[in-house]
Design an enzyme around this catalytic site. Structure first.
Site, PDB file in Angstrom:
ATOM      1  N   HIS A 120      27.489  76.957 167.985  1.00 38.92           N
ATOM      2  CA  HIS A 120      27.627  77.932 169.073  1.00 38.92           C
ATOM      3  C   HIS A 120      26.273  78.265 169.671  1.00 38.92           C
ATOM      4  O   HIS A 120      25.217  78.021 169.074  1.00 38.92           O
ATOM      5  CB  HIS A 120      28.329  79.207 168.598  1.00 38.92           C
ATOM      6  CG  HIS A 120      27.623  79.940 167.489  1.00 38.92           C
ATOM      7  ND1 HIS A 120      26.452  80.638 167.679  1.00 38.92           N
ATOM      8  CD2 HIS A 120      27.931  80.086 166.174  1.00 38.92           C
ATOM      9  CE1 HIS A 120      26.073  81.192 166.538  1.00 38.92           C
ATOM     10  NE2 HIS A 120      26.946  80.862 165.600  1.00 38.92           N
TER      11      HIS A 120
ATOM     12  N   CYS B  63      26.356  79.081 160.312  1.00 37.19           N
ATOM     13  CA  CYS B  63      26.711  78.311 161.502  1.00 37.19           C
ATOM     14  C   CYS B  63      25.514  77.511 162.008  1.00 37.19           C
ATOM     15  O   CYS B  63      24.404  77.632 161.502  1.00 37.19           O
ATOM     16  CB  CYS B  63      27.208  79.239 162.606  1.00 37.19           C
ATOM     17  SG  CYS B  63      28.849  79.920 162.293  1.00 37.19           S
TER      18      CYS B  63
END
Length: 232
Positions: A174, A190
């Site tokens: 992301h 992440c």
């Protein structure tokens, strides 16, 4: 005498079995705790859906940050430039944790290569994964004390699963607006990317974008991601 030796032998055997059972119990408990850990969020489910908070203020490393404003009525999908080559072949993404680099290929051609930030407070998993959901933006929050973070409007989220990592764990690629330290671990598991790179990748990867939330299906499967190496 033989009876005493037999009793003593049985006692040692029972102790050994008890000790092994205790070790196994600790191992299973640790595995269950790790298995329940979410990536970049305090609640595994809260970041798996579309969530826009244009009036909110983000917090990261004790700093207040203004998130990007997101207007879902406008499309920001990059359009192909006239005369630009059309790539063909299988899409795949490689994330090298050692060099903190992401490289996306279509066939044998590099579509994108950029620096990323992988897990610092919790490791980014390694293995072979596929993208199972794409969300235009969501909220991620968690941590405690100096590690507390509240990040609304996290853009261009591409959730992946596989290699023992369930979809509900919330691991994803992301965009990140709260730091510019790409090339170094900065996340809670992440893969952080520059917003411009995340946008480019988001509209390129499969499943093909269909609205603000896209799930992979048999007819619209997700792109493969290979994550390897060891973060510095």
């Amino acid at each position: 005498m033989a009876r005493k030796k037999s009793i003593k032998k049985i006692s040692w055997l029972n102790f050994a079995l008890f000790f092994l059972a205790m070790i196994a119990g600790i191992f299973i408990l640790q595995k269950s705790i790790v298995g329940a850990t979410c990536a970049n969020t305090g609640n595994c489910k809260e970041s798996l859906s579309l969530k826009i908070e244009n009036g909110a203020v983000a917090t990261f490393s004790g700093q207040k940050i203004t998130p990007p404003q997101i207007d879902l009525t406008k499309t920001d999908e990059s359009r192909r430039v006239l005369g630009e080559a059309v790539l063909t072949g299988e899409k795949r993404i490689y994330v090298d944790l050692t060099t903190q680099t992401l490289t996306a290929y279509q066939g044998d051609v590099v579509f994108l290569q950029t620096k990323i930030s992988s897990g610092k407070w919790f490791p980014t998993p390694t293995g072979e994964f596929t993208i199972w959901e794409k969300i235009r933006a969501t909220k991620m929050s968690g941590g405690q004390g100096a590690d507390y973070y509240y990040l609304p409007n996290v853009p261009y989220v591409m959730f992946f699963s596989g290699s023992g990592v369930a979809a509900g764990r919330g691991f994803s690629l992301h965009g990140a607006y709260w730091h510019n330290n790409f090339g170094h671990p900065m996340s809670h598991g992440c893969v952080n990317m520059r917003q411009v790179d995340a946008q480019k990748l988001y509209y390129w990867v499969d499943p093909s974008t269909n609205g603000n939330v896209t799930l992979s299906t048999g007819d619209n499967p997700g792109t493969k991601i290979i994550i390897y190496g060891e973060a510095p």
